[in-house]
Design a protein around this motif. Structure first.
Motif, PDB file in Angstrom:
ATOM      1  N   THR A 173      43.018  32.785   8.628  1.00 33.30           N
ATOM      2  CA  THR A 173      43.197  31.493   9.317  1.00 33.30           C
ATOM      3  C   THR A 173      44.635  31.320   9.787  1.00 33.30           C
ATOM      4  N   GLY A 174      45.614  31.703   8.934  1.00 34.99           N
ATOM      5  CA  GLY A 174      47.011  31.610   9.354  1.00 34.99           C
ATOM      6  C   GLY A 174      47.340  32.561  10.492  1.00 34.99           C
ATOM      7  N   PHE A 175      46.695  33.732  10.482  1.00 38.75           N
ATOM      8  CA  PHE A 175      46.927  34.679  11.573  1.00 38.75           C
ATOM      9  C   PHE A 175      46.434  34.115  12.907  1.00 38.75           C
ATOM     10  N   ILE A 176      45.251  33.493  12.902  1.00 40.38           N
ATOM     11  CA  ILE A 176      44.717  32.909  14.154  1.00 40.38           C
ATOM     12  C   ILE A 176      45.595  31.748  14.603  1.00 40.38           C
ATOM     13  N   LEU A 177      46.039  30.908  13.660  1.00 44.58           N
ATOM     14  CA  LEU A 177      46.907  29.790  14.034  1.00 44.58           C
ATOM     15  C   LEU A 177      48.240  30.285  14.586  1.00 44.58           C
ATOM     16  N   GLU A 178      48.735  31.409  14.049  1.00 45.89           N
ATOM     17  CA  GLU A 178      49.986  31.968  14.577  1.00 45.89           C
ATOM     18  C   GLU A 178      49.807  32.428  16.022  1.00 45.89           C
ATOM     19  N   LEU A 179      48.641  32.986  16.330  1.00 42.12           N
ATOM     20  CA  LEU A 179      48.377  33.361  17.723  1.00 42.12           C
ATOM     21  C   LEU A 179      48.362  32.149  18.633  1.00 42.12           C
ATOM     22  N   LEU A 180      47.808  31.029  18.152  1.00 41.49           N
ATOM     23  CA  LEU A 180      47.736  29.826  18.981  1.00 41.49           C
ATOM     24  C   LEU A 180      49.104  29.168  19.112  1.00 41.49           C
ATOM     25  N   THR A 181      49.886  29.134  18.041  1.00 43.24           N
ATOM     26  CA  THR A 181      51.201  28.505  18.129  1.00 43.24           C
ATOM     27  C   THR A 181      52.163  29.296  19.001  1.00 43.24           C
ATOM     28  N   THR A 182      51.921  30.594  19.179  1.00 42.97           N
ATOM     29  CA  THR A 182      52.731  31.381  20.113  1.00 42.97           C
ATOM     30  C   THR A 182      52.152  31.359  21.521  1.00 42.97           C
ATOM     31  N   HIS A 183      51.140  30.473  21.746  1.00 41.65           N
ATOM     32  CA  HIS A 183      50.548  30.262  23.073  1.00 41.65           C
ATOM     33  C   HIS A 183      49.942  31.550  23.620  1.00 41.65           C
ATOM     34  N   SER A 184      49.246  32.285  22.756  1.00 39.65           N
ATOM     35  CA  SER A 184      48.602  33.520  23.194  1.00 39.65           C
ATOM     36  C   SER A 184      47.405  33.215  24.085  1.00 39.65           C
ATOM     37  N   ALA A 185      47.135  34.116  25.005  1.00 41.56           N
ATOM     38  CA  ALA A 185      45.992  33.959  25.895  1.00 41.56           C
ATOM     39  C   ALA A 185      44.695  34.161  25.118  1.00 41.56           C
ATOM     40  N   PRO A 186      43.590  33.572  25.586  1.00 41.19           N
ATOM     41  CA  PRO A 186      42.329  33.747  24.857  1.00 41.19           C
ATOM     42  C   PRO A 186      41.875  35.205  24.812  1.00 41.19           C
ATOM     43  N   SER A 187      42.197  35.983  25.849  1.00 42.30           N
ATOM     44  CA  SER A 187      41.814  37.400  25.828  1.00 42.30           C
ATOM     45  C   SER A 187      42.534  38.151  24.716  1.00 42.30           C
ATOM     46  N   VAL A 188      43.817  37.781  24.458  1.00 43.58           N
ATOM     47  CA  VAL A 188      44.568  38.425  23.381  1.00 43.58           C
ATOM     48  C   VAL A 188      43.974  38.056  22.026  1.00 43.58           C
ATOM     49  N   VAL A 189      43.615  36.784  21.865  1.00 50.64           N
ATOM     50  CA  VAL A 189      42.994  36.349  20.602  1.00 50.64           C
ATOM     51  C   VAL A 189      41.672  37.077  20.389  1.00 50.64           C
ATOM     52  N   LEU A 190      40.881  37.213  21.460  1.00 49.59           N
ATOM     53  CA  LEU A 190      39.602  37.907  21.353  1.00 49.59           C
ATOM     54  C   LEU A 190      39.803  39.372  20.988  1.00 49.59           C
ATOM     55  N   GLU A 191      40.806  40.017  21.583  1.00 48.10           N
ATOM     56  CA  GLU A 191      41.071  41.424  21.283  1.00 48.10           C
ATOM     57  C   GLU A 191      41.494  41.619  19.827  1.00 48.10           C
ATOM     58  N   GLN A 192      42.303  40.680  19.293  1.00 51.56           N
ATOM     59  CA  GLN A 192      42.756  40.806  17.909  1.00 51.56           C
ATOM     60  C   GLN A 192      41.614  40.567  16.920  1.00 51.56           C
ATOM     61  N   LEU A 193      40.706  39.636  17.235  1.00 51.79           N
ATOM     62  CA  LEU A 193      39.649  39.276  16.283  1.00 51.79           C
ATOM     63  C   LEU A 193      38.427  40.161  16.392  1.00 51.79           C
ATOM     64  N   THR A 194      38.274  40.922  17.479  1.00 53.40           N
ATOM     65  CA  THR A 194      37.109  41.796  17.613  1.00 53.40           C
ATOM     66  C   THR A 194      37.104  42.878  16.540  1.00 53.40           C
ATOM     67  N   GLU A 195      38.277  43.250  16.041  1.00 53.30           N
ATOM     68  CA  GLU A 195      38.356  44.315  15.049  1.00 53.30           C
ATOM     69  C   GLU A 195      37.762  43.922  13.702  1.00 53.30           C
ATOM     70  N   VAL A 196      37.774  42.606  13.397  1.00 51.65           N
ATOM     71  CA  VAL A 196      37.271  42.175  12.088  1.00 51.65           C
ATOM     72  C   VAL A 196      35.954  41.414  12.186  1.00 51.65           C
ATOM     73  N   LEU A 197      35.727  40.694  13.292  1.00 52.79           N
ATOM     74  CA  LEU A 197      34.512  39.883  13.422  1.00 52.79           C
ATOM     75  C   LEU A 197      33.420  40.562  14.233  1.00 52.79           C
ATOM     76  N   ASP A 198      33.703  41.740  14.799  1.00 54.30           N
ATOM     77  CA  ASP A 198      32.689  42.493  15.561  1.00 54.30           C
ATOM     78  C   ASP A 198      32.145  41.645  16.717  1.00 54.30           C
ATOM     79  N   ASP A 199      30.800  41.586  16.802  1.00 57.05           N
ATOM     80  CA  ASP A 199      30.174  40.873  17.917  1.00 57.05           C
ATOM     81  C   ASP A 199      30.329  39.364  17.808  1.00 57.05           C
ATOM     82  N   GLU A 200      30.641  38.865  16.633  1.00 56.18           N
ATOM     83  CA  GLU A 200      30.803  37.428  16.477  1.00 56.18           C
ATOM     84  C   GLU A 200      32.146  36.935  17.001  1.00 56.18           C
ATOM     85  N   ALA A 201      33.047  37.854  17.319  1.00 53.60           N
ATOM     86  CA  ALA A 201      34.385  37.450  17.747  1.00 53.60           C
ATOM     87  C   ALA A 201      34.342  36.699  19.073  1.00 53.60           C
TER      88      ALA A 201
END
Length: 571
Positions: free
Chosen positions: A520-548
Motif C-alpha cells: 500500500t505504501g509503495f502504491i501511494l509513493e507512486l501516486l505522490t510522485t505523480h506517476s502516470a497510470p501506465s507506470v503504476v500498471l506496469e509496476q503492479l502487473t508483476e504482483v497482481l497479474d491479470d487483476e492489476a
C-alpha cells in the motif's frame, strides 16, 4: 530443475505439456528482506527453488526496498519457494513468500490437475517416478542444500562485515546513516521513556510514603471501594426517587388536565346556558311590553272614538267629512329604563338583529323568533278614516332590567391545549388562555426549536453534483488514463492519506487475503510522485497479474472522483 531426473525426462516433460502441466508463469511476492543483503543473494535463493524468469526489487534513492516480485517459469518453483523460503532467517529479518489470491487459485487448480494426471497414468499401468511432482521430496532436499550454502555464505560475510551476499560499500554507508538516524530516534524515545518512568517512580514513592504498610493500603482501598459503592447506591436511589416523582407528577398533571378540561367544558356550557336564558328572558319581556302597548293603544283609540260628538249635516248641502287626526299614544315608561319614543300601532315586532341591545348581548347565538302573545282586544268603535300621515320610524324597544344590567361587551372564553394559543372576539372583548404542559397558564407560550437538517432540495443538489462529477470521468481506459489530474489540489488537500490510502488498503486485503501495508505504501509513493497510470500498471502487473489492470482502472477513477468532488465542494 535442480536434481537431474532419469534419462526419459524429455518424454515426461512432453507428456506433462500435452496434459496441460507444462511451463506456466507463476508470480510470488517476497517481503521483509533485510537491507544488509544484496539483491543478487536474494535472487540466488529464489533461483534455488526453480527456474526464475524475472526478479524485480524496487529502489528508493538508490537503496533497495524491503520487498520484491519473483516470476517462476513453472508452478513447482513457486510452490517450492513457499515451502522452503517462508520464515527463513536472512540476516536480521525473516523472509515472507506470499502469492495473490488469483495465483493461489491457479496453484490449487494445478494440484488437482496433477492428481487427475497421476490417477490416469496409474490406471494405464504407466510409471510415474520420472515426473517432477512425484520427486518433490528429493528436489526439495537438493534445493534446501543449496539454500543452506547461500545462507552460510551470507552469515559468514555478516560476521566479517563484508563479502559475498552483502551490499556494496555505498549502500552500507547509506544504511549506516539510516541506522544512525534510527539510533538517535530510539535514544530520544528511550530518554523520554526514562523520564516518564522516573516521574512514575517518584509518584509511586510518594504513594508508598503515604501508605506505610500493605494492610493500610488495602484497608484504604477497601474503604474507598465501599465509599464509591455507597455513593453509587445513593445516586441510584436518588435517580429512582426522581423517576418515581416524575411519574407521579406526570400522573397528577394528566389528572389536572382532565379536571381542567372537564371544568372548562362545564364553565363554557354554564355560560352559554346563562346567556341563552338571559336572551330568552329579554325577548319575553320585550314581547310582553309590545303586547301591553298595543292593547293600551287600542283601548285609547276606542275611548276617543266613543267620546267624539256626532257630525252635523246642513239641510241643503252635502254633509262634510272632517278628518280625524291620528292618535299618538306613548308607551308606558318602565322605572329602570329611559322613556321610549312613541311608536305607531304595528302588528309585527322588529327582529332582534335590528335592536343593538339584543345583537350586542348575543353575538354568536341567533335570537329566537319571537312568538306574538294573543291578548283580548276590545271591539273598535266606528271611526272615519283619518287622513294619511307619514308613519314615524320605529323606535328601539329597550331591554329589560335584567338584560340592561349585563355589560355591553362580554369577553368570550377560549381554550387551547398542547402549548397552542387561542383567542376569540365577542362583543369587543378578547380573552386568551394558553395551556402549557397539562394545565392552563396565562401569558405563557411553548417555543419549539427545529433541528437544523438539510432539506430535500439540498440533498437533491448534492446527488446532482455527485452525478455530474461521475459523468465527467471517462469509462474508456485510454480516455481515463489521458484525463488530466489536478495534482496541486491532490497534494494540497492531502487526499492521498484521507481518501486514497484507506481505499487501497481495503482493495489489497480483498486481493491478497490480508492487509499489506508495504505494498500500500509503495502504491501511494507512486501516486505522490505523480506517476502516470501506465507506470503504476506496469509496476503492479508483476504482483497482481491479470487483476492489476482492473485495479489500476478503479484506482484512477476513484482518484479523479476524489479530486473533482473536493474541487466542487470548495467552489
Amino acid at each position: 530443475m535442480a536434481g537431474a531426473p532419469p534419462a526419459d525426462l524429455t518424454a515426461a516433460l512432453q507428456k506433462m505439456a500435452a496434459a496441460g502441466l507444462g511451463d506456466s508463469e507463476t508470480n510470488v511476492f517476497v517481503r521483509q528482506i533485510s537491507p544488509l543483503v544484496a539483491d543478487d543473494a536474494v535472487r540466488n535463493l529464489l533461483a534455488a527453488c526453480g527456474p526464475l524468469q524475472v526478479w524485480t526489487r524496487p529502489e528508493a534513492d538508490g537503496v533497495p526496498k524491503a520487498f520484491g516480485f519473483a516470476h517462476y517459469r513453472h508452478p513447482e518453483g513457486a510452490m517450492r519457494a513457499q515451502r522452503l523460503l517462508s520464515a527463513v532467517q536472512l540476516a536480521d529479518s525473516a523472509l515472507q513468500v506470499q502469492v495473490a489470491s488469483k495465483t493461489q487459485a491457479k496453484l490449487t487448480a494445478y494440484e488437482a490437475q496433477v492428481q487427475l494426471f497421476l490417477s490416469r497414468e496409474r490406471a494405464a499401468g504407466q510409471p510415474t517416478e520420472q515426473y517432477p511432482f512425484c520427486r518433490r521430496d528429493e528436489l526439495d532436499a537438493a534445493a534446501k542444500s543449496t539454500i543452506d550454502d547461500i545462507l552460510a555464505t551470507i552469515t559468514k560475510s555478516l560476521a566479517v562485515g563484508t563479502g559475498e551476499g552483502l551490499r556494496s560499500e555505498n549502500d552500507l554507508q547509506k544504511l549506516e546513516q539510516q541506522t544512525r538516524v534510527q539510533k538517535r530516534q530510539r535514544e530520544a524515545e528511550a530518554e523520554t521513556d526514562r523520564k516518564r518512568r522516573r516521574v512514575v517512580e517518584d509518584e509511586k514513592r510518594r504513594r508508598e510514603k503515604r501508605d506505610q504498610t500493605s494492610s493500610d493500603r488495602f484497608r484504604r482501598a477497601e474503604r474507598h471501594w465501599l465509599d464509591e459503592e455507597r455513593q453509587l447506591r445513593d445516586k441510584l436511589k436518588r435517580v429512582e426517587e426522581h423517576i418515581a416523582f416524575a411519574r407521579e407528577k406526570r400522573a397528577r398533571l394528566i389528572e389536572e388536565e382532565a379536571l381542567d378540561s372537564s371544568r372548562t367544558r362545564r364553565l363554557i356550557r354554564s355560560r352559554e346556558a346563562r346567556s341563552q336564558r338571559v336572551r330568552e328572558r329579554a325577548t319575553d319581556e320585550r314581547l310582553a311590553a309590545a303586547a301591553a302597548t298595543a292593547a293600551a293603544e287600542a283601548a285609547a283609540q276606542a275611548e276617543a272614538a266613543a267620546s267624539s260628538p256626532p257630525p252635523t249635516v246642513a239641510p241643503d248641502s252635502t254633509p262634510a267629512i272632517l278628518p280625524i287626526p291620528a292618535p299618538t299614544i306613548a308607551l308606558p315608561t318602565p322605572v329602570p329604563t329611559p322613556v321610549p319614543t312613541p311608536i305607531p300601532l304595528t302588528p309585527a315586532i322588529a327582529p332582534a338583529a335590528s335592536n343593538p341591545a339584543i345583537s350586542a348581548s348575543s353575538p354568536s347565538v341567533p335570537a329566537p323568533i319571537p312568538t306574538p302573545i294573543r291578548t283580548p282586544t276590545p271591539a273598535p268603535a266606528p271611526v272615519v278614516a283619518p287622513s294619511p300621515t307619514p308613519a314615524p320610524a320605529p323606535a328601539a324597544i329597550p331591554a329589560s332590567p335584567a338584560a340592561s344590567s349585563l355589560p355591553a361587551s362580554r369577553p368570550a372564553f377560549s381554550l387551547s391545549l398542547g402549548g397552542d394559543t387561542g383567542s376569540s372576539n365577542h362583543g369587543g372583548g378578547t380573552t386568551t388562555a394558553t395551556a402549557v404542559g397539562f394545565g392552563l397558564e396565562a401569558d405563557k407560550k411553548t417555543k419549539l426549536t427545529l433541528l437544523d437538517r438539510p432539506s430535500e432540495a439540498d440533498r437533491e443538489k448534492q446527488r446532482e453534483a455527485a452525478q455530474a462529477v461521475v459523468k465527467q470521468i471517462p469509462t474508456n481506459k485510454e480516455d481515463l488514463f489521458a484525463f488530466p489530474v489536478d495534482w496541486a489540489l491532490f497534494d494540497k488537500a492531502k487526499l492521498s492519506e484521507s481518501k486514497v490510502r484507506p481505499w487501497i488498503a481495503m482493495k489489497m486485503e480483498e486481493i491478497l487475503g490480508e492487509e499489506e501495508p508495504t505494498l500500500t505504501g509503495f502504491i501511494l509513493e507512486l501516486l505522490t510522485t505523480h506517476s502516470a497510470p501506465s507506470v503504476v500498471l506496469e509496476q503492479l502487473t508483476e504482483v497482481l497479474d491479470d487483476e492489476a489492470e482492473m485495479f489500476v482502472i478503479k484506482l484512477w477513477r476513484f482518484l479523479l472522483y476524489s479530486v473533482l468532488m473536493h474541487a466542487a465542494s470548495a467552489s
